[in-house]
Design a protein around this motif. Structure first.
Motif, PDB file in Angstrom:
ATOM      1  N   LYS A  92       0.823  -1.207   0.000  1.00 56.79           N
ATOM      2  CA  LYS A  92       0.000   0.000   0.000  1.00 56.79           C
ATOM      3  C   LYS A  92       0.862   1.265   0.000  1.00 56.79           C
ATOM      4  CE  LYS A  92      -3.957  -2.050   2.387  1.00 56.79           C
ATOM      5  NZ  LYS A  92      -4.841  -1.973   3.580  1.00 56.79           N
ATOM      6  N   PRO A  93       0.352   2.380  -0.569  1.00 55.42           N
ATOM      7  CA  PRO A  93       1.091   3.653  -0.529  1.00 55.42           C
ATOM      8  C   PRO A  93       1.347   4.095   0.909  1.00 55.42           C
ATOM      9  CG  PRO A  93      -0.710   3.748  -2.099  1.00 55.42           C
ATOM     10  CD  PRO A  93      -0.900   2.478  -1.331  1.00 55.42           C
ATOM     11  N   GLY A  94       2.451   4.774   1.108  1.00 60.08           N
ATOM     12  CA  GLY A  94       2.807   5.260   2.442  1.00 60.08           C
ATOM     13  C   GLY A  94       4.198   4.807   2.821  1.00 60.08           C
ATOM     14  N   ARG A  95       4.544   4.953   4.093  1.00 67.00           N
ATOM     15  CA  ARG A  95       5.857   4.561   4.597  1.00 67.00           C
ATOM     16  C   ARG A  95       5.774   3.222   5.318  1.00 67.00           C
ATOM     17  NH1 ARG A  95       7.494  10.468   7.011  1.00 67.00           N
ATOM     18  NH2 ARG A  95       8.120  11.405   5.030  1.00 67.00           N
ATOM     19  N   HIS A  96       6.737   2.364   4.990  1.00 64.98           N
ATOM     20  CA  HIS A  96       6.786   1.042   5.605  1.00 64.98           C
ATOM     21  C   HIS A  96       8.138   0.909   6.306  1.00 64.98           C
ATOM     22  CE1 HIS A  96       3.173  -0.276   3.348  1.00 64.98           C
ATOM     23  NE2 HIS A  96       3.644   0.565   2.443  1.00 64.98           N
ATOM     24  N   GLY A  97       8.113   0.764   7.638  1.00 64.06           N
ATOM     25  CA  GLY A  97       9.335   0.775   8.418  1.00 64.06           C
ATOM     26  C   GLY A  97      10.071  -0.553   8.435  1.00 64.06           C
ATOM     27  N   ASP A  98      11.395  -0.478   8.208  1.00 62.65           N
ATOM     28  CA  ASP A  98      12.257  -1.649   8.366  1.00 62.65           C
ATOM     29  C   ASP A  98      12.845  -1.695   9.767  1.00 62.65           C
ATOM     30  OD1 ASP A  98      13.654  -3.974   7.234  1.00 62.65           O
ATOM     31  OD2 ASP A  98      15.461  -2.757   7.511  1.00 62.65           O
ATOM     32  N   GLY A  99      12.684  -0.580  10.492  1.00 60.02           N
ATOM     33  CA  GLY A  99      13.210  -0.494  11.842  1.00 60.02           C
ATOM     34  C   GLY A  99      14.413   0.410  11.944  1.00 60.02           C
ATOM     35  N   ALA A 100      14.591   1.005  13.148  1.00 58.16           N
ATOM     36  CA  ALA A 100      15.765   1.832  13.453  1.00 58.16           C
ATOM     37  C   ALA A 100      15.945   2.977  12.458  1.00 58.16           C
ATOM     38  CB  ALA A 100      17.022   0.974  13.530  1.00 58.16           C
ATOM     39  N   GLY A 101      14.844   3.559  11.984  1.00 57.35           N
ATOM     40  CA  GLY A 101      14.914   4.768  11.160  1.00 57.35           C
ATOM     41  C   GLY A 101      14.846   4.559   9.670  1.00 57.35           C
ATOM     42  N   LEU A 102      14.868   3.300   9.187  1.00 59.51           N
ATOM     43  CA  LEU A 102      14.834   3.040   7.748  1.00 59.51           C
ATOM     44  C   LEU A 102      13.383   2.792   7.303  1.00 59.51           C
ATOM     45  CD1 LEU A 102      16.264   2.519   5.046  1.00 59.51           C
ATOM     46  CD2 LEU A 102      16.504   0.120   5.741  1.00 59.51           C
ATOM     47  N   PHE A 103      12.966   3.488   6.239  1.00 59.32           N
ATOM     48  CA  PHE A 103      11.609   3.364   5.726  1.00 59.32           C
ATOM     49  C   PHE A 103      11.624   3.183   4.212  1.00 59.32           C
ATOM     50  CE2 PHE A 103      11.179   5.674   9.663  1.00 59.32           C
ATOM     51  CZ  PHE A 103      10.010   5.187  10.231  1.00 59.32           C
ATOM     52  N   LEU A 104      10.656   2.408   3.732  1.00 59.32           N
ATOM     53  CA  LEU A 104      10.393   2.314   2.296  1.00 59.32           C
ATOM     54  C   LEU A 104       9.190   3.190   2.000  1.00 59.32           C
ATOM     55  CD1 LEU A 104      10.915   0.969  -0.499  1.00 59.32           C
ATOM     56  CD2 LEU A 104       9.186  -0.728   0.153  1.00 59.32           C
ATOM     57  N   GLN A 105       9.370   4.192   1.134  1.00 55.28           N
ATOM     58  CA  GLN A 105       8.296   5.120   0.768  1.00 55.28           C
ATOM     59  C   GLN A 105       7.654   4.644  -0.535  1.00 55.28           C
ATOM     60  OE1 GLN A 105       7.363   8.232   2.248  1.00 55.28           O
ATOM     61  NE2 GLN A 105       5.729   8.394   0.751  1.00 55.28           N
ATOM     62  N   VAL A 106       6.340   4.371  -0.497  1.00 52.58           N
ATOM     63  CA  VAL A 106       5.589   3.971  -1.686  1.00 52.58           C
ATOM     64  C   VAL A 106       4.650   5.115  -2.054  1.00 52.58           C
ATOM     65  CG1 VAL A 106       4.009   2.287  -2.693  1.00 52.58           C
ATOM     66  CG2 VAL A 106       5.687   1.553  -0.986  1.00 52.58           C
ATOM     67  N   GLU A 107       4.784   5.632  -3.282  1.00 54.29           N
ATOM     68  CA  GLU A 107       4.015   6.796  -3.696  1.00 54.29           C
ATOM     69  C   GLU A 107       2.574   6.440  -4.033  1.00 54.29           C
ATOM     70  OE1 GLU A 107       4.926   9.968  -3.631  1.00 54.29           O
ATOM     71  OE2 GLU A 107       6.841   9.318  -2.784  1.00 54.29           O
ATOM     72  N   GLU A 108       1.659   7.371  -3.744  1.00 55.38           N
ATOM     73  CA  GLU A 108       0.238   7.194  -4.051  1.00 55.38           C
ATOM     74  C   GLU A 108       0.029   7.132  -5.560  1.00 55.38           C
ATOM     75  OE1 GLU A 108      -3.794   6.821  -3.109  1.00 55.38           O
ATOM     76  OE2 GLU A 108      -2.245   7.182  -1.617  1.00 55.38           O
ATOM     77  N   GLU A 109       0.624   8.065  -6.311  1.00 53.71           N
ATOM     78  CA  GLU A 109       0.486   8.124  -7.759  1.00 53.71           C
ATOM     79  C   GLU A 109       1.635   7.372  -8.416  1.00 53.71           C
ATOM     80  OE1 GLU A 109      -1.845   9.435  -9.605  1.00 53.71           O
ATOM     81  OE2 GLU A 109      -3.048  10.390  -8.053  1.00 53.71           O
ATOM     82  N   GLY A 110       1.344   6.312  -9.141  1.00 49.15           N
ATOM     83  CA  GLY A 110       2.375   5.592  -9.875  1.00 49.15           C
ATOM     84  C   GLY A 110       2.995   4.440  -9.108  1.00 49.15           C
ATOM     85  N   GLY A 111       2.987   4.509  -7.756  1.00 48.17           N
ATOM     86  CA  GLY A 111       3.499   3.416  -6.947  1.00 48.17           C
ATOM     87  C   GLY A 111       5.004   3.282  -6.896  1.00 48.17           C
ATOM     88  N   SER A 112       5.773   4.302  -7.361  1.00 50.36           N
ATOM     89  CA  SER A 112       7.238   4.204  -7.313  1.00 50.36           C
ATOM     90  C   SER A 112       7.712   4.160  -5.860  1.00 50.36           C
ATOM     91  CB  SER A 112       7.876   5.367  -8.066  1.00 50.36           C
ATOM     92  OG  SER A 112       7.479   6.593  -7.504  1.00 50.36           O
ATOM     93  N   ARG A 113       8.902   3.588  -5.644  1.00 53.77           N
ATOM     94  CA  ARG A 113       9.386   3.330  -4.292  1.00 53.77           C
ATOM     95  C   ARG A 113      10.784   3.888  -4.085  1.00 53.77           C
ATOM     96  NH1 ARG A 113       6.619  -2.608  -3.633  1.00 53.77           N
ATOM     97  NH2 ARG A 113       4.805  -2.020  -4.843  1.00 53.77           N
ATOM     98  N   SER A 114      11.048   4.328  -2.884  1.00 50.54           N
ATOM     99  CA  SER A 114      12.369   4.848  -2.553  1.00 50.54           C
ATOM    100  C   SER A 114      12.608   4.663  -1.057  1.00 50.54           C
ATOM    101  CB  SER A 114      12.486   6.327  -2.931  1.00 50.54           C
ATOM    102  OG  SER A 114      11.502   7.091  -2.250  1.00 50.54           O
ATOM    103  N   TRP A 115      13.878   4.762  -0.671  1.00 52.66           N
ATOM    104  CA  TRP A 115      14.268   4.547   0.725  1.00 52.66           C
ATOM    105  C   TRP A 115      14.514   5.875   1.435  1.00 52.66           C
ATOM    106  CZ3 TRP A 115      13.595  -0.207   2.433  1.00 52.66           C
ATOM    107  CH2 TRP A 115      13.658  -1.278   1.528  1.00 52.66           C
ATOM    108  N   LEU A 116      14.080   5.957   2.677  1.00 46.94           N
ATOM    109  CA  LEU A 116      14.293   7.140   3.516  1.00 46.94           C
ATOM    110  C   LEU A 116      14.913   6.703   4.837  1.00 46.94           C
ATOM    111  CD1 LEU A 116      10.803   8.906   3.173  1.00 46.94           C
ATOM    112  CD2 LEU A 116      12.860   9.425   1.854  1.00 46.94           C
ATOM    113  N   PHE A 117      15.791   7.552   5.363  1.00 49.54           N
ATOM    114  CA  PHE A 117      16.277   7.354   6.732  1.00 49.54           C
ATOM    115  C   PHE A 117      15.850   8.572   7.533  1.00 49.54           C
ATOM    116  CE2 PHE A 117      19.365   7.857  10.178  1.00 49.54           C
ATOM    117  CZ  PHE A 117      19.233   6.623  10.802  1.00 49.54           C
ATOM    118  N   MET A 118      15.167   8.331   8.652  1.00 46.27           N
ATOM    119  CA  MET A 118      14.640   9.417   9.475  1.00 46.27           C
ATOM    120  C   MET A 118      15.243   9.325  10.878  1.00 46.27           C
ATOM    121  SD  MET A 118      10.628   9.275   8.296  1.00 46.27           S
ATOM    122  CE  MET A 118      10.254  10.845   9.074  1.00 46.27           C
TER     123      MET A 118
END
Length: 434
Positions: free
Chosen positions: A19-45
């Motif tokens: 699903k679109p949104g942020r999916h946490g891998d833990g310890a600050g790492l997230f997979l961001q799934v975009e609402e439009e198009g569904g492209s994915r990228s990694w974020l560290f917060m």
């Protein structure tokens, strides 16, 4: 107590059902799934001194789950040393790939300044590639798949041309935007010290000597539009259709709005008492809020849609999936069923409206442009003309609605009243001025 890590699995990250949104891998790492198009990228917060920060680690699949975890670990080590993870990560990435550079460029701070989710998703899809879509016969093109693995310092003119040439003539507007996005990413890379020399995606005094000018190609590709004289007959046939897509298209024609604005319309934007639809700046092409006067027929459409409204559904024209709007494809399919797809596009009805307002009425040009939400005049004029001319535009849109309803499906005049600002067309019965 250490925060749990490695919550995600490769199969989860690859899944087309994520699903679109942020999916946490833990310890600050997230997979961001975009609402439009569904492209994915990694974020560290991370959070320090009460302030939350974020850094992009690259797009998926060029940056795999394993590589994203390595980068996240480097960020955590930098925090433990009291350093800024962004600076530490950039030191380790002396020569990042184009895909990694795109990820850094598209970090959250930069994205927050952009117009809307759709704009952000378009950047991600064209540069990082479309999401995996299981079961789909057709897939969106992956324009930059050959650039992404390349070291950003090694990209030259031939590499950029290899991306642009296949689409330059077939899709000039898309290709022109793609070139501009690549240019901005490479300019960002130079600013970070990751590459030197001239920008190989630069247009002026560079690619303009190697590719046809996009303006000449676009001249052949304007949105198809029906001549406004034939619109009442089409509108009468549209009224006979019962599908929600027909009501959405009719609403778009009556309001002269863009299809994205109509399909994304929410009930919170509608004021039935004041007969006004207020589109927020975040959903407008020009990034400025727009008020649309609603004529009687538009109110009737909204009333009908309200009766069909599903519980907790915010969209005026809902799609088949819960809490999702009607798709553009549904409206395009309607035009095809009406055998009108070769003659017009949804956007083309705005052109028909503008031609009617300019050729068949005495309403001022500025009023018609305001109805289309076009920005008129220079910055100084815009600063002094802050009014929306809502009531004057209401008269214009009422005259437009009367014109649309002036014929039946067989082209026979219905005898609808004409406004004093409307010039009677040749061959039609002249209506008395009010």
């Amino acid at each position: 107590m250490a925060r749990p890590k490695h919550k995600l699995a490769d199969a989860t990250v690859k899944s087309a059902k994520l699903k679109p949104g942020r999916h946490g891998d833990g310890a600050g790492l997230f997979l961001q799934v975009e609402e439009e198009g569904g492209s994915r990228s990694w974020l560290f917060m991370w959070k320090r001194d009460g302030r939350r920060s974020v850094i992009g680690l690259g797009g998926y699949p060029d940056t795999s789950l394993a590589l994203a975890r390595e980068k996240a670990e480097a960020c955590r080590n930098a925090l433990a040393r009291g350093e800024d993870p962004r600076l530490a990560l950039r030191k380790e990435q002396a020569e990042p790939t184009f895909g990694e550079t795109v990820g850094a460029f598209l970090d959250e701070d930069r994205e927050a300044s952009w117009r809307n989710e759709k704009h952000r998703a378009q950047w991600r899809m064209t540069l990082l590639g479309p999401a995996v879509q299981k079961g789909k016969r057709r897939r969106a093109p992956d324009y930059c798949r050959h650039l992404r693995p390349m070291k950003v310092s090694a990209i030259g003119t031939e590499d950029v041309l290899a991306v642009l040439k296949p689409v330059w003539r077939a899709k000039p507007e898309t290709a022109s935007r793609l070139r501009g996005r690549i240019e901005r990413v490479l300019a960002f890379a130079k600013g970070q010290g990751w590459r030197s020399g001239e920008n190989p995606a630069q247009w002026k005094n560079h690619l303009d000597a190697l590719l046809p000018k996009p303006e000449k190609l676009k001249a052949r590709g304007h949105h198809r539009a029906l001549p406004f004289q034939g619109l009442p007959g089409f509108y009468a046939r549209l009224r006979q259709r019962k599908a929600p897509s027909a009501r959405a298209l009719e609403f778009a024609i009556l309001t002269a709005a863009r299809s994205g604005e109509v399909l994304g319309a929410r009930w919170s934007e509608i004021d039935l008492a004041e007969k006004v639809w207020s589109v927020p700046a975040s959903r407008m092409k020009a990034g400025r809020a727009h008020e649309v006067p609603l004529v009687l027929r538009a109110i009737e459409i909204l009333t009908d849609m309200a009766e069909l409204r599903r519980e907790d559904d915010e969209y005026v024209f809902p799609g088949q999936k819960p809490k999702r709007p009607l798709s553009q494809k549904a409206v395009d399919n309607l035009l095809e069923r009406m055998k009108a797809k070769e003659a017009t596009t949804v956007h083309g009805f705005r052109s028909s409206f503008r031609d009617w307002a300019g050729d068949a009425t005495t309403f001022p040009r500025e009023l018609a442009e305001a109805a289309l939400a076009h920005v008129v005049g220079d910055k100084a004029e815009q600063a002094y003309r802050r009014g929306t001319a809502l009531e004057r535009r209401r008269k214009l849109m009422t005259a437009w609605a009367d014109f649309l309803a002036s014929s039946d499906a067989k082209g026979r005049t219905t005898g609808k009243p004409a406004s004093a600002d409307v010039i009677p067309l040749a061959g039609r019965r002249k209506a008395k001025a009010k």
